[in-house]
Motif scaffolding. Structure first.
Motif, PDB file in Angstrom:
ATOM      1  N   HIS A 183      19.697 -10.062 -20.924  1.00 11.73           N
ATOM      2  CA  HIS A 183      19.996 -11.475 -20.654  1.00 11.73           C
ATOM      3  C   HIS A 183      19.636 -12.332 -21.856  1.00 11.73           C
ATOM      4  O   HIS A 183      18.670 -12.049 -22.560  1.00 11.73           O
ATOM      5  N   ASP A 184      20.435 -13.397 -22.085  1.00  8.74           N
ATOM      6  CA  ASP A 184      20.222 -14.154 -23.317  1.00  8.74           C
ATOM      7  C   ASP A 184      19.210 -15.293 -23.199  1.00  8.74           C
ATOM      8  O   ASP A 184      18.820 -15.866 -24.209  1.00  8.74           O
ATOM      9  N   ASP A 185      18.752 -15.634 -22.017  1.00  9.97           N
ATOM     10  CA  ASP A 185      17.778 -16.724 -21.887  1.00  9.97           C
ATOM     11  C   ASP A 185      16.359 -16.145 -21.995  1.00  9.97           C
ATOM     12  O   ASP A 185      15.927 -15.352 -21.165  1.00  9.97           O
ATOM     13  N   THR A 186      15.652 -16.570 -23.051  1.00  6.41           N
ATOM     14  CA  THR A 186      14.330 -15.995 -23.335  1.00  6.41           C
ATOM     15  C   THR A 186      13.339 -16.188 -22.180  1.00  6.41           C
ATOM     16  O   THR A 186      12.615 -15.257 -21.812  1.00  6.41           O
ATOM     17  N   ARG A 189      14.313 -14.180 -19.103  1.00  7.28           N
ATOM     18  CA  ARG A 189      14.051 -12.769 -19.389  1.00  7.28           C
ATOM     19  C   ARG A 189      12.562 -12.462 -19.246  1.00  7.28           C
ATOM     20  O   ARG A 189      12.164 -11.520 -18.561  1.00  7.28           O
TER      21      ARG A 189
END
Ligand SMILES: [Fe+2]
Ligand SMILES: [Fe+2]
Length: 350
Positions: A183-186, A189
């Motif tokens: 997933h790209d949201d830190t 994630r």
């Protein structure tokens, strides 16, 4: 609403209950009766019909539906309770994709058969884990958005717990973690990783389900204070300078305030949110607690939090391997409880 939905067409809502539960493991479920006109089939990906074809209104409903399904190249499974030649012939004439015996097949098998038609390249477990990730991810995002206004609804948080446990149970921890890591949201994630490691650790330790649930809740909300950290600091694609680090460190106390504002949050979760960066030797923040001032839940969460942070990919460094991350945890002498670190390592190494 989940991005894919299965329609369960039934003339007996009670009888359709188990089927709907089986569908909800894999996708959203919309229950329809025989009066349905099928004017809107978004975002439906398939249909299971459990109605008596002998009844004229059921047959008319299925006729309307098969036309719509054909237009959308969407599978329609018909469950028969009689299996007579007449019914099978009728089902064939209507253009139903597949016909199974409702009496001989378990609901989960029927749903698995439908998804083999919808997505033949994926396993049932892949689809189940992906669906539950979508549920957990959207619930977390909703929670985090609400937190930006300075409050939070614990009921929303609770909705993520069941899907998270189902995904780990059915697909195993590694598959689940791989999906989260992509997933790209830190922040999403990180928080989902922490909640998942905490859940897995709690299961490994054999903690009662109420303690396990509290820990997962704490894992999901522990960094909710980051909702109030400026995005320029939160998402900086590099190491933070000292002033940015000071700003970032306020997230623990801010998270506590968000939860306190929400009211009636379990004191264990409040403590875990405020103190998950405290260290046993007093070197942590925000309150510099020491040893016995730090509760068991906080100790456990802190270990999962550090492990998740080390093994996550960050814009400025690649993810650390399991071995390297555990080595760092073992090297934090005096800061973490050694026996708990070893138990965590054993849970991860499986
Ligand atoms: Fe944190
Ligand atoms: Fe964290």
């Amino acid at each position: 609403m989940p991005s894919s939905t299965v329609v369960v067409l039934t003339d007996n809502i009670d009888r359709g209950h188990d089927l709907c539960e089986a569908v909800r493991m894999m996708a959203g479920c919309r229950v329809a009766d025989v009066e349905e006109q099928w004017l809107n089939l978004e975002p439906v990906v398939g249909v299971i019909a459990d109605v008596a074809l002998e009844r004229p209104n059921s047959r008319r409903c299925l006729q309307r539906l098969t036309v719509r399904c054909r237009d959308r190249r969407m599978p329609l499974i018909y469950l028969t309770r009689t299996g007579t030649d007449a019914v099978l012939r009728e089902a064939g004439n209507l253009g139903i994709t597949a016909c199974f015996s409702a009496l001989a097949m378990e609901p989960r098998t029927v749903v698995a058969a439908l998804f083999r038609l919808i997505a033949p390249a994926k396993t049932t477990t892949d689809l189940l884990v992906e669906h539950n990730f979508e549920l957990v991810g959207s619930t977390f995002s909703e929670m985090f958005d609400t937190a930006r206004s300075g409050s939070l609804d614990m009921e929303t948080v609770n909705e993520a717990i069941g899907p998270l446990l189902v995904a780990i149970r059915e697909g195993g921890l590694d598959r689940w973690i791989t999906l989260i890591q992509a997933h790209d949201d830190t922040t999403l994630r990180h928080c989902l990783l922490v909640a998942s490691y905490v859940a897995h650790f709690a299961i490994y330790l054999g903690l009662p389900s109420s303690e396990r649930t509290t820990l997962i809740r704490a894992g999901l909300v522990h960094d909710v204070g980051k909702a109030l950290i400026p995005l320029s600091v939160l998402n900086k694609p590099g190491k933070l300078d000292s002033s940015e680090m000071a700003t970032m460190r306020t997230h623990a106390a801010l998270g506590y305030e968000i939860l306190a504002a929400a009211g009636s949050v379990d004191p264990i979760i409040l403590a875990a949110t405020r103190h998950h960066h405290e260290m046993l030797d007093g070197s942590g923040y925000p309150d510099g607690l020491q040893g016995g001032q730090i509760g068991d839940t906080v100790r456990l969460l802190t270990i999962c939090d550090i492990y998740a942070a080390l093994t996550e990919r960050r814009p400025y460094r690649p993810p650390m391997s399991q071995t390297e991350a555990l080595q760092i945890l073992r090297g934090m002498t005096g800061k973490l409880e050694p026996a708990l670190v070893e138990a965590f390592a054993a849970s991860i190494e499986g």
